[in-house]
Write an enzyme that holds these catalytic residues in place. Sequence first.
Site, PDB file in Angstrom:
ATOM      1  N   LYS A   1      -1.134  -7.088  -2.121  1.00 20.35           N
ATOM      2  CA  LYS A   1      -1.775  -5.834  -2.487  1.00 20.35           C
ATOM      3  C   LYS A   1      -2.146  -5.844  -3.968  1.00 20.35           C
ATOM      4  O   LYS A   1      -1.577  -6.595  -4.759  1.00 20.35           O
ATOM      5  CB  LYS A   1      -0.805  -4.663  -2.261  1.00 20.35           C
ATOM      6  CG  LYS A   1      -0.476  -4.320  -0.824  1.00 20.35           C
ATOM      7  CD  LYS A   1       0.529  -3.160  -0.804  1.00 20.35           C
ATOM      8  CE  LYS A   1       1.009  -2.859   0.602  1.00 20.35           C
ATOM      9  NZ  LYS A   1       0.006  -2.234   1.455  1.00 20.35           N
TER      10      LYS A   1
ATOM     11  N   ARG B   1       3.884  -2.944  11.894  1.00 21.04           N
ATOM     12  CA  ARG B   1       3.800  -2.995  13.360  1.00 21.04           C
ATOM     13  C   ARG B   1       4.554  -4.206  13.907  1.00 21.04           C
ATOM     14  O   ARG B   1       5.039  -4.168  15.036  1.00 21.04           O
ATOM     15  CB  ARG B   1       2.321  -2.959  13.790  1.00 21.04           C
ATOM     16  CG  ARG B   1       1.486  -4.101  13.303  1.00 21.04           C
ATOM     17  CD  ARG B   1      -0.008  -3.795  13.338  1.00 21.04           C
ATOM     18  NE  ARG B   1      -0.432  -2.896  12.250  1.00 21.04           N
ATOM     19  CZ  ARG B   1      -1.701  -2.554  11.999  1.00 21.04           C
ATOM     20  NH1 ARG B   1      -2.676  -3.008  12.775  1.00 21.04           N
ATOM     21  NH2 ARG B   1      -1.998  -1.762  11.005  1.00 21.04           N
TER      22      ARG B   1
HETATM   23 MN    MN Z   1       1.606  -3.683   4.481  1.00 14.43          MN
END
Ligand code: MN
Length: 469
Positions: free
Chosen positions: A250, A324
């Site tokens: 990120k 997930r």
């Molecule tokens: Mn993530």
Amino acid sequence: MEVSLSSLPAAEIAADLLVLPVREGHDPGLGLGGVIGQVRFTGKAGEELLLPRRDGDAFTADAVLLVGVGAGGDEHAVRRAVGRIAPRLADFPTVAIAFPHVQAVLEGVRLGGYRFDGYKSAPQRRAVQEVIVLAGEDDGEERRGIARARIVADAVTFARDLVNTPAGDLVPMDLAERARAMAETHGLDVRVLDVEALREGGFGGILGVGAASVNPPCLIEVSYPGDGLSGTVGLAGKGITFDSGGLAIKSLKAMSTMKCDMAGGATMLAVVQAAAGLGLPVGVTAVVPAAENMVSGAATRPGDVLTHRDGRTTEVTDTDSEGRLVLADALAYLAESSPDVLIDAATLTYSVMHALGEDITGVLGSDRRLVGELIEAGARAGEPMWELPMWEPYAERLKSEVADGKNEGGSFADATIAALFLRPFTAGLPWAHLDFAATAYRDKATDLGPAGATGVMVRTLIEYLESRS
Ligand code: MN
Ligand code: MN
């Protein structure tokens, strides 16, 4: 904080501060009608006026804080109005509050007055020591409201503290220790599966996401048995203690709040704590797949294939879609004990942020009734929710050439894609999925607390569990 009830009239209560609600266009009483006319205090929500007692005033308290509540005055308005002024109450050791809805008043005091300041070197601010709720006659309802508010606020505080704790001080095993301590305090069963146990149990999603961290992953399970007759609810909460994005790293901006990526896990642990505190008849099991999504030579690579608890395989096409992957293992594991319903909560997608913003939690699921009941519980808790679609055709986007599926399906409608990814792991049980990426952690204060962790969905899920009772 000590709490007591009093049936004295507001004018006669002795306290350092008397908090008085004023409905829009109404006289506050205590002979203050003239004063508020002079300063144009109208009773609109958000208005406040602090008046020290002067000679000849018709009340006993040392000061009065008038609080505008607008035209309404239902319990949500009361909780928010008291929450807004709660930080100011710390300046007064004894505070009398003349609002209706005892539970909402006390939740407002606790949630609005919440501080996470243990890391500051300066001594903590003074805190309100005693709250007297002016409730008229106590017919038992008020006393129950006090007890309930304490349990609910303790649970929200527990979740907020976990989320606000810096990720370096809350690695997966720290989270497990905090869960263990909570479980022991409340007499609950707790199990922690370490890396060895995760390997033996086939939790490839959790292991794959945690592979690059020096802090090993784990799975935390805390159970409250209920009365054994009223059914069971399985709760899974995403427990990524820090999300760097993995090799799909990120930006600094996106990463800077990622200590919040275990908010789902914190929420579910808090809800079990509250279920035990309230002595609810329904049984509740919370499972938290905890891992730190980091970068190293041991990191899971884009294109790697992980094998989940139920044997299904996933090609990891985006290492930043890690939530997930761990939830898949947790849901499959929870489904093995066949609870009546499965609910998961996760700070899962940017998609839900774009769609619903920071006020509204997204909900998706395989069971219309469960989704509806959760939305209603959210309305009762004052925590808005909105259903997003399980749009079948998009499931195509999760097809992989090499595995049973892959973990991303393009940047559009990712909240839906993520839910479609999770569904096969729920074994056909009634299931709902809460995506609260935007609502669990906020960069600005709200009426019910400072910037940072909100503890949202704790009260909603408590409401939901109570509605099953
Ligand atoms: Mn993530
Ligand atoms: Mn994440």
